[in-house]
Structure formats: C-alpha cells, structure tokens
Design a protein around this motif. Structure first.
Motif, PDB file in Angstrom:
ATOM      1  N   SER A  39       0.858  -1.180   0.000  1.00  0.00           N
ATOM      2  CA  SER A  39       0.000   0.000   0.000  1.00  0.00           C
ATOM      3  C   SER A  39       0.896   1.233   0.000  1.00  0.00           C
ATOM      4  N   CYS A  40       0.302   2.390  -0.198  1.00  0.00           N
ATOM      5  CA  CYS A  40       1.072   3.633  -0.154  1.00  0.00           C
ATOM      6  C   CYS A  40       0.271   4.689   0.579  1.00  0.00           C
ATOM      7  N   ARG A  41       1.001   5.683   1.080  1.00  0.00           N
ATOM      8  CA  ARG A  41       0.350   6.790   1.782  1.00  0.00           C
ATOM      9  C   ARG A  41       1.258   8.007   1.729  1.00  0.00           C
ATOM     10  N   THR A  42       0.661   9.172   1.868  1.00  0.00           N
ATOM     11  CA  THR A  42       1.411  10.420   1.966  1.00  0.00           C
ATOM     12  C   THR A  42       1.690  10.669   3.441  1.00  0.00           C
ATOM     13  N   LEU A  43       2.939  10.959   3.769  1.00  0.00           N
ATOM     14  CA  LEU A  43       3.300  11.200   5.161  1.00  0.00           C
ATOM     15  C   LEU A  43       2.790  12.558   5.626  1.00  0.00           C
ATOM     16  N   SER A  44       2.508  12.663   6.905  1.00  0.00           N
ATOM     17  CA  SER A  44       2.064  13.934   7.458  1.00  0.00           C
ATOM     18  C   SER A  44       3.213  14.940   7.388  1.00  0.00           C
ATOM     19  N   GLY A  45       2.885  16.191   7.416  1.00  0.00           N
ATOM     20  CA  GLY A  45       3.896  17.240   7.322  1.00  0.00           C
ATOM     21  C   GLY A  45       4.161  17.682   5.900  1.00  0.00           C
ATOM     22  N   SER A  46       3.328  17.235   4.965  1.00  0.00           N
ATOM     23  CA  SER A  46       3.487  17.629   3.567  1.00  0.00           C
ATOM     24  C   SER A  46       3.227  19.120   3.402  1.00  0.00           C
ATOM     25  N   ASN A  47       3.759  19.670   2.335  1.00  0.00           N
ATOM     26  CA  ASN A  47       3.571  21.083   2.028  1.00  0.00           C
ATOM     27  C   ASN A  47       2.090  21.343   1.736  1.00  0.00           C
ATOM     28  N   PRO A  48       1.423  22.219   2.493  1.00  0.00           N
ATOM     29  CA  PRO A  48      -0.012  22.468   2.288  1.00  0.00           C
ATOM     30  C   PRO A  48      -0.327  23.162   0.964  1.00  0.00           C
ATOM     31  N   SER A  49       0.694  23.647   0.252  1.00  0.00           N
ATOM     32  CA  SER A  49       0.463  24.268  -1.055  1.00  0.00           C
ATOM     33  C   SER A  49       0.149  23.230  -2.124  1.00  0.00           C
ATOM     34  N   TRP A  50       0.406  21.944  -1.807  1.00  0.00           N
ATOM     35  CA  TRP A  50       0.231  20.873  -2.778  1.00  0.00           C
ATOM     36  C   TRP A  50      -0.725  19.823  -2.243  1.00  0.00           C
ATOM     37  N   LYS A  51      -1.511  19.280  -3.141  1.00  0.00           N
ATOM     38  CA  LYS A  51      -2.385  18.149  -2.825  1.00  0.00           C
ATOM     39  C   LYS A  51      -1.727  16.922  -3.450  1.00  0.00           C
ATOM     40  N   VAL A  52      -1.293  15.970  -2.610  1.00  0.00           N
ATOM     41  CA  VAL A  52      -0.585  14.783  -3.090  1.00  0.00           C
ATOM     42  C   VAL A  52      -1.383  13.550  -2.699  1.00  0.00           C
ATOM     43  N   HIS A  76       2.948  -1.320 -17.336  1.00  0.00           N
ATOM     44  CA  HIS A  76       4.133  -1.933 -17.945  1.00  0.00           C
ATOM     45  C   HIS A  76       4.056  -3.443 -17.752  1.00  0.00           C
ATOM     46  N   HIS A  77       4.484  -4.196 -18.748  1.00  0.00           N
ATOM     47  CA  HIS A  77       4.382  -5.655 -18.707  1.00  0.00           C
ATOM     48  C   HIS A  77       5.196  -6.284 -17.577  1.00  0.00           C
ATOM     49  N   TYR A  78       6.260  -5.639 -17.132  1.00  0.00           N
ATOM     50  CA  TYR A  78       7.144  -6.203 -16.111  1.00  0.00           C
ATOM     51  C   TYR A  78       6.684  -5.891 -14.686  1.00  0.00           C
ATOM     52  N   ALA A  79       5.642  -5.098 -14.522  1.00  0.00           N
ATOM     53  CA  ALA A  79       5.201  -4.681 -13.190  1.00  0.00           C
ATOM     54  C   ALA A  79       4.060  -5.563 -12.688  1.00  0.00           C
ATOM     55  N   LYS A  80       4.114  -5.896 -11.403  1.00  0.00           N
ATOM     56  CA  LYS A  80       3.025  -6.643 -10.765  1.00  0.00           C
ATOM     57  C   LYS A  80       1.934  -5.708 -10.261  1.00  0.00           C
ATOM     58  N   LEU A  81       2.350  -4.545  -9.771  1.00  0.00           N
ATOM     59  CA  LEU A  81       1.418  -3.561  -9.215  1.00  0.00           C
ATOM     60  C   LEU A  81       1.693  -2.199  -9.829  1.00  0.00           C
ATOM     61  N   GLY A  82       0.717  -1.335  -9.787  1.00  0.00           N
ATOM     62  CA  GLY A  82       0.900   0.028 -10.255  1.00  0.00           C
ATOM     63  C   GLY A  82       0.274   1.003  -9.280  1.00  0.00           C
ATOM     64  N   TYR A  83       0.895   2.148  -9.139  1.00  0.00           N
ATOM     65  CA  TYR A  83       0.375   3.225  -8.300  1.00  0.00           C
ATOM     66  C   TYR A  83       0.518   4.518  -9.076  1.00  0.00           C
ATOM     67  N   THR A  84      -0.397   5.412  -8.881  1.00  0.00           N
ATOM     68  CA  THR A  84      -0.276   6.755  -9.439  1.00  0.00           C
ATOM     69  C   THR A  84      -0.197   7.739  -8.287  1.00  0.00           C
ATOM     70  N   VAL A  85       0.862   8.535  -8.297  1.00  0.00           N
ATOM     71  CA  VAL A  85       1.003   9.623  -7.333  1.00  0.00           C
ATOM     72  C   VAL A  85       0.640  10.895  -8.079  1.00  0.00           C
ATOM     73  N   THR A  86      -0.389  11.556  -7.608  1.00  0.00           N
ATOM     74  CA  THR A  86      -0.847  12.790  -8.233  1.00  0.00           C
ATOM     75  C   THR A  86      -0.412  13.963  -7.368  1.00  0.00           C
ATOM     76  N   VAL A  87       0.294  14.900  -7.991  1.00  0.00           N
ATOM     77  CA  VAL A  87       0.725  16.122  -7.312  1.00  0.00           C
ATOM     78  C   VAL A  87      -0.016  17.273  -7.978  1.00  0.00           C
ATOM     79  N   GLU A  88      -0.875  17.924  -7.220  1.00  0.00           N
ATOM     80  CA  GLU A  88      -1.670  19.020  -7.747  1.00  0.00           C
ATOM     81  C   GLU A  88      -1.485  20.261  -6.895  1.00  0.00           C
ATOM     82  N   ASP A  89      -1.608  21.401  -7.532  1.00  0.00           N
ATOM     83  CA  ASP A  89      -1.680  22.649  -6.794  1.00  0.00           C
ATOM     84  C   ASP A  89      -2.878  22.535  -5.865  1.00  0.00           C
TER      85      ASP A  89
END
Length: 119
Positions: A71-84, A93-106
């Motif tokens: 699993s994945c998570r964003t750690l606390s203390g992130s910059n409040p100017s960004w939504k992650v 990709h054919h070689y990957a078992k799992l995939g995750y997307t990290v979205t960084v938005e204003d």
C-alpha cells in the motif's frame, strides 16, 4: 513517461512486525516529490511537495513462503500548497506486478502527476 520503478526486496525478512499486528514481516521505502530548477545546483530554491511511503506486509503461508501485500500513503507534514494523493491502479508496464499513481496538484487546481510501478 514520468514513471519510477520500485523493486522491493521480498527476501529481506529482517524487519518483523509486532505481536498482534496481523503480519510477520514489514518493509518500507520513502520517495520525496521535490520541485527545483535545473540551474539550482545548490538546491536553494528546492521545495518538497510531499513524501510518499510504500509499505509492504509479509505473512508466512502454510507452505513456508511469504505472501506480500503493498500500500502507499502520503506522510504527514506535507507542504499544504500541494495536494498529493497515492492510489493503487493496474500496472501499465508488462514487467510490473502492481501500479500506483502519485498525483501532485496545486492545492487550488490540478497541475501534474507522476506514476510509480512496483515489480
């Protein structure tokens, strides 16, 4: 394509989970999402949007092997100017078992995203 490739060491069983935690083994990796200019070799203008943590939990099966879940998570203390946000999704990709997307938005409007794949 903006992707990273994280490969966990599933044979490393040094970190055991605590009693009554629901797992036998634990693994983790942190990845910082930073913004900087190519000419800023001293990194004086670098800004971190967030640190994302990928967590693995391993459980021994009856046959003695270890079954891992991630699993994945964003750690606390992130910059409040960004939504992650980190979300699991099917791998692209054919070689990957799992995939995750990290979205960084204003924090105000959508900006960009980066993809991470676990093999």
């Amino acid at each position: 394509d903006g992707s990273y490739n994280l490969v966990p060491d599933e044979k490393n069983i040094v970190c055991s989970c605590g009693k009554d935690s629901g797992c036998d083994y634990f693994s983790s990796i942190l990845l910082g999402f930073n913004f900087d200019f190519s000419w800023d070799f001293l990194h004086k203008f670098e800004s971190q949007a967030a640190q994302v943590q990928w967590i693995g939990h391993g459980n021994r099966t009856k046959d003695g092997s270890i079954a891992w879940t991630y699993s994945c998570r964003t750690l606390s203390g992130s910059n409040p100017s960004w939504k992650v946000i980190c979300r699991e999704r099917p791998p692209t990709h054919h070689y990957a078992k799992l995939g995750y997307t990290v979205t960084v938005e204003d924090a105000v409007s959508s900006d960009s995203s980066s993809s991470v794949f676990l093999m």
